[in-house]
Design a protein around this motif. Structure first.
Motif, short mmCIF file in Angstrom:
data_model
loop_
_atom_site.label_atom_id
_atom_site.label_comp_id
_atom_site.label_asym_id
_atom_site.label_seq_id
_atom_site.Cartn_x
_atom_site.Cartn_y
_atom_site.Cartn_z
N ALA A 118 0.82 -1.21 0.00
CA ALA A 118 0.00 0.00 0.00
C ALA A 118 0.86 1.27 0.00
O ALA A 118 0.38 2.36 -0.31
CB ALA A 118 -0.92 0.00 1.22
N MET A 119 2.15 1.13 0.34
CA MET A 119 3.05 2.29 0.28
C MET A 119 3.57 2.50 -1.13
O MET A 119 4.42 3.38 -1.36
CB MET A 119 4.23 2.10 1.23
CG MET A 119 3.88 2.13 2.70
SD MET A 119 5.38 1.97 3.75
CE MET A 119 6.02 3.64 3.73
N GLY A 120 3.11 1.67 -2.08
CA GLY A 120 3.53 1.87 -3.47
C GLY A 120 4.84 1.16 -3.81
O GLY A 120 5.57 1.63 -4.68
N VAL A 121 5.10 0.06 -3.12
CA VAL A 121 6.34 -0.68 -3.41
C VAL A 121 6.01 -2.07 -3.95
O VAL A 121 4.92 -2.59 -3.73
CB VAL A 121 7.23 -0.84 -2.14
CG1 VAL A 121 7.58 0.52 -1.57
CG2 VAL A 121 6.55 -1.70 -1.08
N LYS A 122 6.99 -2.66 -4.66
CA LYS A 122 6.87 -4.05 -5.10
C LYS A 122 7.67 -4.92 -4.15
O LYS A 122 8.80 -4.55 -3.78
CB LYS A 122 7.45 -4.22 -6.49
CG LYS A 122 6.59 -3.64 -7.59
CD LYS A 122 7.11 -4.12 -8.93
CE LYS A 122 6.31 -3.45 -10.03
NZ LYS A 122 6.92 -3.62 -11.34
N VAL A 123 7.12 -6.06 -3.77
CA VAL A 123 7.80 -6.94 -2.81
C VAL A 123 8.45 -8.12 -3.54
O VAL A 123 7.82 -8.76 -4.38
CB VAL A 123 6.78 -7.45 -1.76
CG1 VAL A 123 7.46 -8.41 -0.79
CG2 VAL A 123 6.18 -6.26 -1.00
N PHE A 124 9.70 -8.38 -3.20
CA PHE A 124 10.43 -9.53 -3.74
C PHE A 124 10.95 -10.35 -2.57
O PHE A 124 11.51 -9.79 -1.62
CB PHE A 124 11.64 -9.08 -4.58
CG PHE A 124 11.29 -8.40 -5.86
CD1 PHE A 124 10.80 -7.10 -5.86
CD2 PHE A 124 11.48 -9.03 -7.07
CE1 PHE A 124 10.48 -6.46 -7.04
CE2 PHE A 124 11.17 -8.41 -8.27
CZ PHE A 124 10.66 -7.11 -8.25
N HIS A 125 10.80 -11.68 -2.67
CA HIS A 125 11.34 -12.53 -1.61
C HIS A 125 12.59 -13.27 -2.06
O HIS A 125 13.02 -14.23 -1.42
CB HIS A 125 10.28 -13.52 -1.13
CG HIS A 125 9.10 -12.84 -0.49
ND1 HIS A 125 9.25 -11.92 0.52
CD2 HIS A 125 7.77 -12.93 -0.72
CE1 HIS A 125 8.05 -11.46 0.88
NE2 HIS A 125 7.14 -12.05 0.14
N GLU A 126 13.14 -12.86 -3.17
CA GLU A 126 14.30 -13.54 -3.71
C GLU A 126 15.26 -12.46 -4.22
O GLU A 126 14.84 -11.53 -4.92
CB GLU A 126 13.78 -14.45 -4.84
CG GLU A 126 14.69 -15.55 -5.28
CD GLU A 126 15.51 -15.08 -6.45
OE1 GLU A 126 14.95 -14.37 -7.30
OE2 GLU A 126 16.72 -15.39 -6.47
N LEU A 127 16.53 -12.55 -3.82
CA LEU A 127 17.45 -11.43 -4.05
C LEU A 127 17.76 -11.19 -5.53
O LEU A 127 17.72 -10.05 -5.98
CB LEU A 127 18.76 -11.67 -3.28
CG LEU A 127 19.75 -10.51 -3.29
CD1 LEU A 127 19.17 -9.27 -2.61
CD2 LEU A 127 21.05 -10.90 -2.59
N GLU A 128 18.05 -12.26 -6.27
CA GLU A 128 18.47 -12.07 -7.67
C GLU A 128 17.44 -11.29 -8.46
O GLU A 128 17.76 -10.31 -9.13
CB GLU A 128 18.76 -13.42 -8.36
CG GLU A 128 20.23 -13.85 -8.31
CD GLU A 128 20.69 -14.17 -6.89
OE1 GLU A 128 19.86 -14.64 -6.08
OE2 GLU A 128 21.87 -13.95 -6.56
N SER A 129 16.16 -11.69 -8.35
CA SER A 129 15.13 -10.97 -9.12
C SER A 129 14.93 -9.57 -8.55
O SER A 129 14.69 -8.62 -9.29
CB SER A 129 13.82 -11.77 -9.16
OG SER A 129 13.46 -12.15 -7.86
N GLY A 130 15.08 -9.42 -7.23
CA GLY A 130 14.89 -8.10 -6.63
C GLY A 130 15.96 -7.10 -7.06
O GLY A 130 15.71 -5.90 -7.13
#
Ligand code: ASP
Length: 343
Positions: free
Chosen positions: A225-237
């Motif tokens: 909701a703060m306008g961010v995308k969440v990644f749980h994996e470092l390489e793709s992030g």
């Protein structure tokens, strides 16, 4: 301790001028840019031989730290001294709060010594707002970190660093650079007031993409909701990121088991030389400090050529001088001013 709900409106006076700095959330874009431009002028003075300005001579600034700090407290102190203010550093362990005095009593006692500004760090989210709501008229409060909530001067110095290195440098930086940038914030987002302030500031300046990259246990619920995308994996992030902001694992705020082990966190989320080599060649690496070497960052990366960690520390002085002088109504000298940044 009873604290009050954050109320960003408290920060601006009737004419829209900054009178306290509690959070970046809700501040107008123009004001953020004015602070960054003012910080450029102070940075220019700091790079000269005579680093002192007389602008806050006769004013009193109290550093009131209820939590430990190295960088933030010393750079606030140095910033105030560079502006010729008198500075009082209140050691919390030696203060009356350990004898049961409330925050309110502490504030009123120090106000009676004619302090003009308090720089407050406290473990409770909302502590700086509490001070701002109870401060006497004309007394300013600067939030130097409240719990997990906000660390606005760190957010500003991070924006300053990004604009300096991604926006065309000293003497005419472009604020539009943010519209082209992908910024990845990596690590313990859950406990990080720096992450929240960075996200607020980056959004206000129109950053193209803001990512948070962390294991699920270290991402606050609903952060999208703060306008961010969440990644749980470092390489793709990290893929395609222009700016990588690493966060310290805040073990002191971890009540439960958030991670299997530090070694596992390093294996999955630590920035190593091998991972650095896969970033865009012009990508920059930042960290608010203090770093956990060998956990979120390898020592060689922290002090390597892509790292701006020490630049962030220097920029913190200029940014804090800007905020103090703007609030107390004394701008940087005219000869240090570049043309205003391209808006
Ligand atoms: N120094 C920053 C803060 O006070 C970051 C950290 O402690 O990890 O929030």
């Amino acid at each position: 301790m009873k604290t009050t709900e954050p109320n960003p409106g408290l920060q601006l006076d009737a004419r829209g001028r900054l009178c306290h700095l509690l959070t970046l959330d809700g501040l107008p874009r123009e004001l953020l840019i004015d602070i960054l431009d003012e910080a450029e002028a102070h940075d220019k003075v700091l790079r000269g031989q005579d680093k002192k300005q007389g602008t806050l001579s006769g004013r009193t600034i109290v550093n009131l730290f209820f939590e430990p700090s190295t960088r933030t407290r010393t750079t606030f102190e140095l910033a105030a001294k560079r502006l010729s203010a008198d500075v009082l550093n209140l050691q919390v362990s030696a203060s009356s709060t350990s004898k049961g005095e409330t925050l309110f009593d502490t504030l009123k006692t120090l106000e009676a010594m004619q302090a003009d500004m308090f720089v407050v760090r406290h473990e409770a989210s909302g502590a700086a707002h509490f001070f701002a709501e109870h401060a006497a008229p004309g007394v300013a409060i600067l939030n130097a970190g409240d719990g997990r909530h906000a660390h606005p001067t760190q957010g500003l110095l991070d924006l300053f660093t990004i604009r300096r290195y991604k926006g065309g440098g000293v003497g005419g930086p472009s604020n539009d650079c943010f519209k082209k940038l992908t910024v990845a914030i990596v690590g313990d987002v859950l406990h990080s007031r720096v992450a929240r302030s960075d996200i607020h500031g980056l959004r206000i300046l129109g950053t193209k993409e803001i990512r948070v990259v962390a294991p699920p246990t270290l991402v606050p619920a609903g952060i999208e909701a703060m306008g961010v995308k969440v990644f749980h994996e470092l390489e793709s992030g990290l893929d395609g990121a222009d700016v990588v902001i690493l966060l310290r694992l805040q073990k002191e705020r971890m009540m439960g088991a958030f991670l299997p082990s530090l070694a596992e966190f390093h294996r999955d989320f630590g920035l190593t030389r091998a991972r650095l080599a896969k970033l865009k060649p012009e990508a920059i690496v930042m960290h608010p400090g203090p770093i956990n070497r060998g956990v979120e960052i390898e020592g060689d990366v922290a002090y390597g050529p892509r790292s701006l960690i020490l630049n962030q520390v220097s920029h913190g002085i200029a940014v804090r001088m800007a905020v103090m002088s703007m609030i107390l109504g004394a701008p940087a000298p005219a000869e240090a001013r570049s043309p205003r940044s391209r808006r």
